[in-house]
Design a protein around this motif. Structure first.
Motif, PDB file in Angstrom:
ATOM      1  N   SER A  42      40.580  68.874  54.815  1.00 12.03           N
ATOM      2  CA  SER A  42      40.455  67.693  53.951  1.00 12.03           C
ATOM      3  C   SER A  42      40.488  68.093  52.482  1.00 12.03           C
ATOM      4  CB  SER A  42      39.150  66.962  54.257  1.00 12.03           C
ATOM      5  OG  SER A  42      38.032  67.808  54.011  1.00 12.03           O
ATOM      6  N   LEU A  43      40.829  67.124  51.638  1.00 10.01           N
ATOM      7  CA  LEU A  43      40.778  67.337  50.197  1.00 10.01           C
ATOM      8  C   LEU A  43      39.342  67.188  49.712  1.00 10.01           C
ATOM      9  CD1 LEU A  43      43.876  65.268  48.984  1.00 10.01           C
ATOM     10  CD2 LEU A  43      43.745  67.739  49.386  1.00 10.01           C
ATOM     11  N   SER A  44      38.958  68.031  48.776  1.00 11.12           N
ATOM     12  CA  SER A  44      37.615  67.958  48.200  1.00 11.12           C
ATOM     13  C   SER A  44      37.661  67.186  46.886  1.00 11.12           C
ATOM     14  CB  SER A  44      37.071  69.372  47.954  1.00 11.12           C
ATOM     15  OG  SER A  44      37.016  70.114  49.156  1.00 11.12           O
ATOM     16  N   TRP A  45      36.575  66.473  46.618  1.00 12.53           N
ATOM     17  CA  TRP A  45      36.535  65.628  45.421  1.00 12.53           C
ATOM     18  C   TRP A  45      35.368  65.989  44.512  1.00 12.53           C
ATOM     19  CZ3 TRP A  45      40.478  62.127  44.637  1.00 12.53           C
ATOM     20  CH2 TRP A  45      41.342  61.937  45.722  1.00 12.53           C
ATOM     21  N   TRP A  46      34.166  66.076  45.059  1.00 12.70           N
ATOM     22  CA  TRP A  46      32.995  66.376  44.246  1.00 12.70           C
ATOM     23  C   TRP A  46      31.899  66.922  45.157  1.00 12.70           C
ATOM     24  CZ3 TRP A  46      28.345  64.107  45.440  1.00 12.70           C
ATOM     25  CH2 TRP A  46      28.402  62.974  46.262  1.00 12.70           C
ATOM     26  N   ASP A  47      30.934  67.576  44.558  1.00 12.58           N
ATOM     27  CA  ASP A  47      29.793  68.057  45.336  1.00 12.58           C
ATOM     28  C   ASP A  47      28.703  68.530  44.375  1.00 12.58           C
ATOM     29  OD1 ASP A  47      28.241  68.726  47.556  1.00 12.58           O
ATOM     30  OD2 ASP A  47      29.935  69.596  48.608  1.00 12.58           O
ATOM     31  N   HIS A  64      36.289  68.153  41.433  1.00 10.28           N
ATOM     32  CA  HIS A  64      37.648  68.691  41.484  1.00 10.28           C
ATOM     33  C   HIS A  64      38.477  67.941  40.452  1.00 10.28           C
ATOM     34  CE1 HIS A  64      41.670  69.712  42.904  1.00 10.28           C
ATOM     35  NE2 HIS A  64      41.120  70.658  43.646  1.00 10.28           N
ATOM     36  N   PRO A  65      39.468  68.582  39.836  1.00 10.45           N
ATOM     37  CA  PRO A  65      40.312  67.860  38.865  1.00 10.45           C
ATOM     38  C   PRO A  65      40.930  66.590  39.432  1.00 10.45           C
ATOM     39  CG  PRO A  65      40.679  70.212  38.657  1.00 10.45           C
ATOM     40  CD  PRO A  65      39.771  70.035  39.841  1.00 10.45           C
ATOM     41  N   ARG A  66      41.181  66.531  40.748  1.00 13.30           N
ATOM     42  CA  ARG A  66      41.741  65.296  41.313  1.00 13.30           C
ATOM     43  C   ARG A  66      40.742  64.143  41.224  1.00 13.30           C
ATOM     44  NH1 ARG A  66      40.917  68.275  46.149  1.00 13.30           N
ATOM     45  NH2 ARG A  66      43.056  69.029  46.034  1.00 13.30           N
ATOM     46  N   GLN A  67      39.437  64.453  41.256  1.00 11.52           N
ATOM     47  CA  GLN A  67      38.436  63.395  41.088  1.00 11.52           C
ATOM     48  C   GLN A  67      38.462  62.873  39.657  1.00 11.52           C
ATOM     49  OE1 GLN A  67      35.871  61.955  43.421  1.00 11.52           O
ATOM     50  NE2 GLN A  67      36.288  60.549  41.733  1.00 11.52           N
ATOM     51  N   VAL A  68      38.601  63.758  38.700  1.00 15.72           N
ATOM     52  CA  VAL A  68      38.716  63.333  37.299  1.00 15.72           C
ATOM     53  C   VAL A  68      39.962  62.473  37.121  1.00 15.72           C
ATOM     54  CG1 VAL A  68      38.888  64.140  34.919  1.00 15.72           C
ATOM     55  CG2 VAL A  68      37.523  65.435  36.578  1.00 15.72           C
ATOM     56  N   TYR A  69      41.051  62.876  37.768  1.00 15.70           N
ATOM     57  CA  TYR A  69      42.293  62.111  37.705  1.00 15.70           C
ATOM     58  C   TYR A  69      42.107  60.732  38.335  1.00 15.70           C
ATOM     59  CZ  TYR A  69      47.393  61.496  37.572  1.00 15.70           C
ATOM     60  OH  TYR A  69      48.663  61.048  37.293  1.00 15.70           O
ATOM     61  N   ASP A 165      38.051  74.036  46.811  1.00 12.12           N
ATOM     62  CA  ASP A 165      37.823  73.175  47.968  1.00 12.12           C
ATOM     63  C   ASP A 165      36.448  73.488  48.522  1.00 12.12           C
ATOM     64  OD1 ASP A 165      40.190  71.555  48.366  1.00 12.12           O
ATOM     65  OD2 ASP A 165      41.240  73.449  48.715  1.00 12.12           O
ATOM     66  N   VAL A 166      35.668  72.441  48.795  1.00 15.38           N
ATOM     67  CA  VAL A 166      34.312  72.613  49.320  1.00 15.38           C
ATOM     68  C   VAL A 166      34.204  71.756  50.575  1.00 15.38           C
ATOM     69  CG1 VAL A 166      31.854  72.399  48.861  1.00 15.38           C
ATOM     70  CG2 VAL A 166      33.400  73.025  47.011  1.00 15.38           C
ATOM     71  N   ARG A 167      34.436  72.409  51.726  1.00 14.87           N
ATOM     72  CA  ARG A 167      34.425  71.694  53.001  1.00 14.87           C
ATOM     73  C   ARG A 167      33.383  72.230  53.955  1.00 14.87           C
ATOM     74  NH1 ARG A 167      40.726  72.857  52.746  1.00 14.87           N
ATOM     75  NH2 ARG A 167      39.694  74.848  52.334  1.00 14.87           N
ATOM     76  N   HIS A 168      32.729  73.324  53.587  1.00 22.20           N
ATOM     77  CA  HIS A 168      31.656  73.878  54.421  1.00 22.20           C
ATOM     78  C   HIS A 168      30.783  74.762  53.526  1.00 22.20           C
ATOM     79  CE1 HIS A 168      34.173  77.485  54.410  1.00 22.20           C
ATOM     80  NE2 HIS A 168      35.160  76.752  54.913  1.00 22.20           N
TER      81      HIS A 168
END
Length: 211
Positions: A42-47, A64-69, A165-168
């Motif tokens: 999965s794509l990571s967004w924030w954590d 993640h920069p995609r969350q800022v975007y 990426d933060v998935r685990h």
């Protein structure tokens, strides 16, 4: 020259941690979220993640920069939709719901908010339509990695934007390690992600992969 305010904040941070210790993982991390249902691709967004440094709490707020975007897309859609009606339908005109308690008493058990006006619904629909278009087309924006230290009474805060990426929990540990090294001056974001920019092409590529 010593800074009296910063020294006082440091004392307060250590004192707070002594009296309110975190529950840490075996790896010494404060982990507020579960990854049990996070797909490995999965794509990571924030954590968020926390750790202890020099007897003080450090709390990392990561994007993640995609969350800022994506946040910029939201902001642009609201701007393009224009000013909406100035009504607060979630809190104005609330109806209290009661339940009878005993023979003559009643107790408030919930609240019901009224429906938004037709004008409000039209404005919200216009904003959603614009947001969908911007999601498909993207906007001219570049997001670079960045970080900023924030001194709080109870902890050191780190606002971090980095393409991880933060998935685990192992990947969360990598995030915490990056934040620690940045704080200690052992690395820089330019060294970790040389020349990195998140752009429209990255957003559109990821949106295409989702569909």
């Amino acid at each position: 020259m010593k800074n009296a305010k910063l020294e006082r904040l440091g004392r307060l941070q250590r004192q707070y941690h002594r009296h309110h210790p975190w529950r840490l993982s075996q790896g010494g991390l404060f982990i507020p979220h579960s990854y049990a249902e996070t797909p490995p691709d999965s794509l990571s967004w924030w954590d968020d993640v926390g750790f202890i440094l020099n007897g003080r709490r450090v709390i990392v707020w990561w994007l993640h920069p995609r969350q800022v975007y994506a946040d910029a897309l939201d902001e642009q859609s609201w701007q393009d939709a224009g000013a909406g009606p100035k009504e607060d339908w979630l809190t104005e005109g609330i109806t209290k719901n009661y339940r009878r308690v005993g023979g003559s008493r009643k107790k408030i058990v919930s609240y019901s908010c009224r429906q938004p006006s037709a004008e409000q619904r039209l404005h919200d629909e216009r904003q959603r339509t614009i947001r969908e278009r911007l999601t498909t087309q993207g906007i001219a924006l570049e997001v670079a990695p960045s970080w900023k230290r924030d001194r709080l009474r109870w902890a050191m805060g780190v606002n971090l934007i980095a393409p991880l990426d933060v998935r685990h929990e192992d990947e969360l540990a990598s995030l915490a390690r990056l934040a620690r090294h940045l704080m200690l001056g052992q690395t820089t974001l330019d060294a970790e992600f040389p020349g990195y920019r998140y752009r429209r092409a990255d957003w559109l590529r990821e949106q295409g992969a989702k569909n």
